[in-house]
Each structure stands twice: as structure tokens, then as C-alpha cells.
Design an enzyme around this catalytic site. Structure first.
Site, PDB file in Angstrom:
ATOM      1  N   HIS A   1       0.851  -1.193   0.000  1.00 14.89           N
ATOM      2  CA  HIS A   1       0.000   0.000   0.000  1.00 14.89           C
ATOM      3  C   HIS A   1       0.887   1.243   0.000  1.00 14.89           C
ATOM      4  O   HIS A   1       2.095   1.159   0.203  1.00 14.89           O
ATOM      5  CB  HIS A   1      -0.942   0.002   1.219  1.00 14.89           C
ATOM      6  CG  HIS A   1      -0.268  -0.173   2.530  1.00 14.89           C
ATOM      7  ND1 HIS A   1      -0.470  -1.256   3.366  1.00 14.89           N
ATOM      8  CD2 HIS A   1       0.637   0.602   3.158  1.00 14.89           C
ATOM      9  CE1 HIS A   1       0.270  -1.133   4.432  1.00 14.89           C
ATOM     10  NE2 HIS A   1       0.954  -0.032   4.333  1.00 14.89           N
TER      11      HIS A   1
HETATM   12  C1  T46 Z   1       2.446   0.817   7.000  1.00 16.34           C
HETATM   13  C2  T46 Z   1       3.269  -0.383   7.298  1.00 16.34           C
HETATM   14  C3  T46 Z   1       4.722  -0.086   7.422  1.00 16.34           C
HETATM   15  C4  T46 Z   1      -4.741  -0.220  13.370  1.00 16.34           C
HETATM   16  O1  T46 Z   1      -5.892  -0.419  13.805  1.00 16.34           O
HETATM   17  N1  T46 Z   1      -3.997   0.835  13.832  1.00 16.34           N
HETATM   18  C5  T46 Z   1      -2.743   1.085  13.383  1.00 16.34           C
HETATM   19  O2  T46 Z   1      -2.112   2.063  13.814  1.00 16.34           O
HETATM   20  C6  T46 Z   1      -2.180   0.214  12.402  1.00 16.34           C
HETATM   21  C7  T46 Z   1      -0.767   0.454  11.860  1.00 16.34           C
HETATM   22  C8  T46 Z   1      -2.923  -0.841  11.950  1.00 16.34           C
HETATM   23  N2  T46 Z   1      -4.180  -1.062  12.438  1.00 16.34           N
HETATM   24  C9  T46 Z   1      -4.949  -2.214  11.950  1.00 16.34           C
HETATM   25  C10 T46 Z   1      -5.469  -2.082  10.533  1.00 16.34           C
HETATM   26  C11 T46 Z   1      -5.558  -3.512  10.059  1.00 16.34           C
HETATM   27  O3  T46 Z   1      -6.783  -4.071  10.426  1.00 16.34           O
HETATM   28  O4  T46 Z   1      -4.106  -3.359  11.944  1.00 16.34           O
HETATM   29  C12 T46 Z   1      -4.452  -4.214  10.840  1.00 16.34           C
HETATM   30  C13 T46 Z   1      -3.222  -4.536  10.008  1.00 16.34           C
HETATM   31  O5  T46 Z   1      -2.824  -3.347   9.298  1.00 16.34           O
HETATM   32  P1  T46 Z   1      -2.090  -3.429   7.888  1.00 16.34           P
HETATM   33  O6  T46 Z   1      -2.629  -4.548   7.087  1.00 16.34           O
HETATM   34  O7  T46 Z   1      -2.139  -2.062   7.279  1.00 16.34           O
HETATM   35  O8  T46 Z   1      -0.583  -3.792   8.342  1.00 16.34           O
HETATM   36  P2  T46 Z   1       0.774  -3.669   7.517  1.00 16.34           P
HETATM   37  O9  T46 Z   1       1.833  -4.304   8.336  1.00 16.34           O
HETATM   38  O10 T46 Z   1       0.598  -4.148   6.122  1.00 16.34           O
HETATM   39  O11 T46 Z   1       1.038  -2.079   7.415  1.00 16.34           O
HETATM   40  C14 T46 Z   1       1.433  -1.329   8.547  1.00 16.34           C
HETATM   41  C15 T46 Z   1       0.698   0.014   8.591  1.00 16.34           C
HETATM   42  O12 T46 Z   1      -0.733  -0.227   8.612  1.00 16.34           O
HETATM   43  C16 T46 Z   1       1.013   0.835   7.375  1.00 16.34           C
HETATM   44  O13 T46 Z   1       0.552   2.170   7.566  1.00 16.34           O
HETATM   45  O14 T46 Z   1       2.886   1.708   6.293  1.00 16.34           O
HETATM   46  O15 T46 Z   1       2.834  -1.094   8.477  1.00 16.34           O
END
Ligand code: T46
Length: 133
Positions: free
Chosen positions: A51
Site C-alpha cells: 500500500h
Molecule cells: C504501513 C506499514 C509499514 C490499526 O488499527 N492501527 C494502526 O495504527 C495500524 C498500523 C494498523 N491497524 C490495523 C489495521 C488492520 O486491520 O491493523 C491491521 C493490520 O494493518 P495493515 O494490514 O495495514 O498492516 P501492515 O503491516 O501491512 O502495514 C502497517 C501500517 O498499517 C502501514 O501504515 O505503512 O505497516
């Protein structure tokens, strides 16, 4: 037009006998901090991310282990960063498409300029490709 990702070296205070402390303060960061989150126990077979963000700027640090980060900016410039020093972070600007792969023991700390907002995410790669170059 777009800022580019780059590595930041944080101060390393201490020595090999006593260990080290590294510090991040708003006055030395490229943005003001509003959130810190961390990612851990990700199996090596998993690639996270996939993303970009409209407004989020952040710095990724492998405080433990090793993280491979692949980035792409609008226009197609792709880079690959290896984070494996707790005093080195990767600055990621807005509109930086990123994919991370972790060693199982790695812990990724992210210092971010804004609170979590799902509306800030671009999770569709085709939408990312349509951004102005
Ligand atoms: C990024 C990379 C480096 C929350 O509720 N609060 C938060 O602050 C974060 C970071 C995530 N979440 C929830 C949203 C999703 O349901 O945690 C779940 C997993 O998030 P995501 O699929 O976006 O995780 P990554 O590891 O792919 O991405 C994360 C960050 O979301 C993103 O901003 O840049 O780490």
C-alpha cells in the site's frame, strides 16, 4: 515533485561494554510524531504492506532482526532497503508504495506523523499506478 525514501542514522549512545541507546526526537525528525506502532512475529513467508499513503510519512526501524523493504514511487523508481541496525531507520514519504518481509524474530517500530486512518491508505496497486508522475 515527490520526496524520496532514504535511510536515517540515529545517534548511538554507549559502547560495546554497556550497550547502546538510540533516540528519536521531533526536533531531529523530518516530521512531527503523532503515533508509534510496532510489528512482530511475522512469519518469513509473509509479505506485509502492499500500500501507499496520501498523507502518512513514517520511519521504519528494525529494532530487532532484519527487514527487507521494497519501495516504489510514482513514476516507477523502485528501491530495496535492508534494515538490520537498530540505529538506522527508513524514511518513507507520502505516496511511497512499500512491501516488507521480516525475519521471524524481527520487530519493526514505525514512527508516524499521523494517527491511524484507513481512508489514508491506497491499497489498490492500479490506483497507485494512476498517480501523477
Ligand atoms: C504501513 C506499514 C509499514 C490499526 O488499527 N492501527 C494502526 O495504527 C495500524 C498500523 C494498523 N491497524 C490495523 C489495521 C488492520 O486491520 O491493523 C491491521 C493490520 O494493518 P495493515 O494490514 O495495514 O498492516 P501492515 O503491516 O501491512 O502495514 C502497517 C501500517 O498499517 C502501514 O501504515 O505503512 O505497516
Amino acid at each position: 515533485m515527490y520526496k524520496q525514501p532514504y535511510l536515517i542514522e540515529f545517534p548511538r549512545i554507549g559502547n560495546t561494554m554497556e550497550g547502546y541507546i538510540s533516540v528519536a526526537e521531533n526536533k531531529t525528525l523530518p516530521f512531527g510524531t503523532n503515533r508509534v506502532y510496532w510489528t512482530y512475529y511475522t512469519p518469513e513467508s509473509i509479505r506485509r504492506g502492499g500500500h501507499a499513503h496520501h498523507q502518512l510519512e513514517q520511519i521504519l526501524v528494525a529494532v530487532s532482526g532484519k527487514i527487507i523493504v521494497e519501495t516504489e514511487m510514482p513514476g516507477g523508481v523502485k528501491e530495496r532497503f535492508i534494515l538490520e541496525s537498530p540505529n538506522v531507520g527508513l524514511y518513507m514519504p507520502i505516496y511511497c508504495w512499500h512491501i516488507m518481509q521480516y525475519t521471524h524474530s524481527s520487530v519493526q517500530m514505525c514512527i508516524a506523523n499521523m494517527v491511524y486512518d484507513e481512508k489514508d491508505y491506497i491499497r489498490d496497486y492500479n490506483e497507485f499506478l494512476r498517480l501523477p508522475r
